[in-house]
Design a protein around this motif. Structure first.
Motif, mmCIF file in Angstrom:
data_model
loop_
_atom_site.group_PDB
_atom_site.id
_atom_site.type_symbol
_atom_site.label_atom_id
_atom_site.label_comp_id
_atom_site.label_asym_id
_atom_site.label_seq_id
_atom_site.Cartn_x
_atom_site.Cartn_y
_atom_site.Cartn_z
ATOM 1 N N LEU A 47 0.730 -1.095 -0.105
ATOM 2 C CA LEU A 47 0.041 -0.026 0.386
ATOM 3 C C LEU A 47 1.063 1.789 -0.192
ATOM 4 O O LEU A 47 2.101 0.885 0.030
ATOM 5 C CB LEU A 47 -1.172 0.411 1.268
ATOM 6 N N SER A 72 0.978 0.061 -4.766
ATOM 7 C CA SER A 72 0.557 0.635 -4.927
ATOM 8 C C SER A 72 0.546 2.014 -5.668
ATOM 9 O O SER A 72 1.511 2.436 -4.459
ATOM 10 C CB SER A 72 -0.914 0.659 -4.027
ATOM 11 N N SER A 120 -6.940 7.043 -1.532
ATOM 12 C CA SER A 120 -7.464 6.467 -0.504
ATOM 13 C C SER A 120 -6.743 4.957 -0.079
ATOM 14 O O SER A 120 -6.760 3.997 -0.844
ATOM 15 C CB SER A 120 -8.731 6.907 -0.372
ATOM 16 N N THR A 121 -7.082 3.794 1.131
ATOM 17 C CA THR A 121 -7.703 3.017 1.388
ATOM 18 C C THR A 121 -8.359 2.262 0.511
ATOM 19 O O THR A 121 -7.972 1.027 -0.085
ATOM 20 C CB THR A 121 -6.950 2.060 2.603
ATOM 21 N N GLU A 124 -7.126 1.633 -3.129
ATOM 22 C CA GLU A 124 -6.275 0.748 -2.819
ATOM 23 C C GLU A 124 -7.218 -0.691 -3.529
ATOM 24 O O GLU A 124 -6.932 -1.381 -3.749
ATOM 25 C CB GLU A 124 -4.633 1.286 -1.992
ATOM 26 N N ALA A 125 -7.921 -0.134 -1.644
ATOM 27 C CA ALA A 125 -9.188 -2.167 -1.728
ATOM 28 C C ALA A 125 -9.322 -2.206 -2.841
ATOM 29 O O ALA A 125 -10.447 -3.639 -3.707
ATOM 30 C CB ALA A 125 -9.828 -1.490 -0.335
ATOM 31 N N THR A 143 1.142 -2.733 4.627
ATOM 32 C CA THR A 143 1.340 -1.522 5.035
ATOM 33 C C THR A 143 1.898 -1.393 6.767
ATOM 34 O O THR A 143 2.165 -2.146 7.002
ATOM 35 C CB THR A 143 -0.632 -1.565 5.267
ATOM 36 N N HIS A 147 -1.911 0.542 10.778
ATOM 37 C CA HIS A 147 -2.861 0.772 9.581
ATOM 38 C C HIS A 147 -2.859 -0.617 9.534
ATOM 39 O O HIS A 147 -4.420 -0.674 8.761
ATOM 40 C CB HIS A 147 -2.145 0.945 8.378
ATOM 41 N N ARG A 150 -7.446 -1.475 10.159
ATOM 42 C CA ARG A 150 -8.167 -0.189 9.566
ATOM 43 C C ARG A 150 -8.077 -1.374 7.809
ATOM 44 O O ARG A 150 -9.029 -1.218 7.271
ATOM 45 C CB ARG A 150 -7.895 0.707 9.518
ATOM 46 N N ALA A 151 -7.316 -1.361 7.167
ATOM 47 C CA ALA A 151 -6.529 -2.207 5.948
ATOM 48 C C ALA A 151 -7.358 -3.222 5.713
ATOM 49 O O ALA A 151 -7.713 -3.215 4.504
ATOM 50 C CB ALA A 151 -5.028 -1.495 4.802
ATOM 51 N N ILE A 155 -10.423 -3.908 3.298
ATOM 52 C CA ILE A 155 -9.915 -4.370 1.685
ATOM 53 C C ILE A 155 -10.675 -5.789 2.176
ATOM 54 O O ILE A 155 -11.611 -5.975 0.839
ATOM 55 C CB ILE A 155 -8.712 -5.350 1.737
#
Length: 160
Positions: A47, A72, A120-121, A124-125, A143, A147, A150-151, A155
């Motif tokens: 990420l 990413s 943002s994440t 990326e997701a 990551t 993080h 939350r990631a 995802i």
């Protein structure tokens, strides 16, 4: 109440607030960190963010966890655009990440881009889900420690 006594009370209250904030911040940070043991996968997805992520991904690659590293790319920030308008060209974070991977032994042919630049994440997701969202596909997502929780939630929601 004298001015001196009021000052001492105010200082005591301020100290208590600072101590409570520090304790809460430390506890919250500990809750966010999740230890994960890597397993073999189809790819290592890094990420966008801190350069330590690429360093860790290179170690995972060298240890044989996956045959490719997928980066990413973050949307360029306004400061970089302003510098470019002045004719000042700094290496992009993506260029730096590629150099890190190369310096740590990941061949250029084993480095890929995840998708369009992400803001943002969540972006990326979406790219992860589009690329790896089929049954049987396995990825390692790299990551920062704070993080991970939350990631993972973002995802997993995109993959559902």
């Amino acid at each position: 109440m004298t001015g001196r006594r009021a000052a001492w009370i105010a200082a005591g209250v301020a100290a208590a607030i600072v101590a409570a904030t520090a304790a809460f911040g430390y506890g919250a940070a500990r809750l966010l960190k999740v230890e994960c043991q890597p397993s073999h996968a189809d790819a290592i997805v890094v990420l966008a963010g801190r350069f330590e992520r690429s360093m860790h991904a290179a170690d995972l690659y060298r240890d044989g966890y996956a045959p490719a590293v997928v980066l990413s790319e973050a949307v360029a920030d306004s400061g970089s655009k302003l510098l470019a308008n002045l004719g000042i060209h700094l290496p992009s974070p993506l260029e730096i990440e590629r150099k890190i991977l190369q310096a740590k032994g990941v061949p250029d042919g084993k480095v890929e881009l995840l998708g369009p630049p992400a803001a943002s994440t969540a972006d990326e997701a979406v790219s992860i889900a589009e690329r790896y969202g089929r049954p049987g596909r396995r990825i390692l997502v790299v990551t920062s420690p704070s993080h991970v929780r939350r990631a993972r939630l973002v995802i997993e929601r995109a993959l559902a």
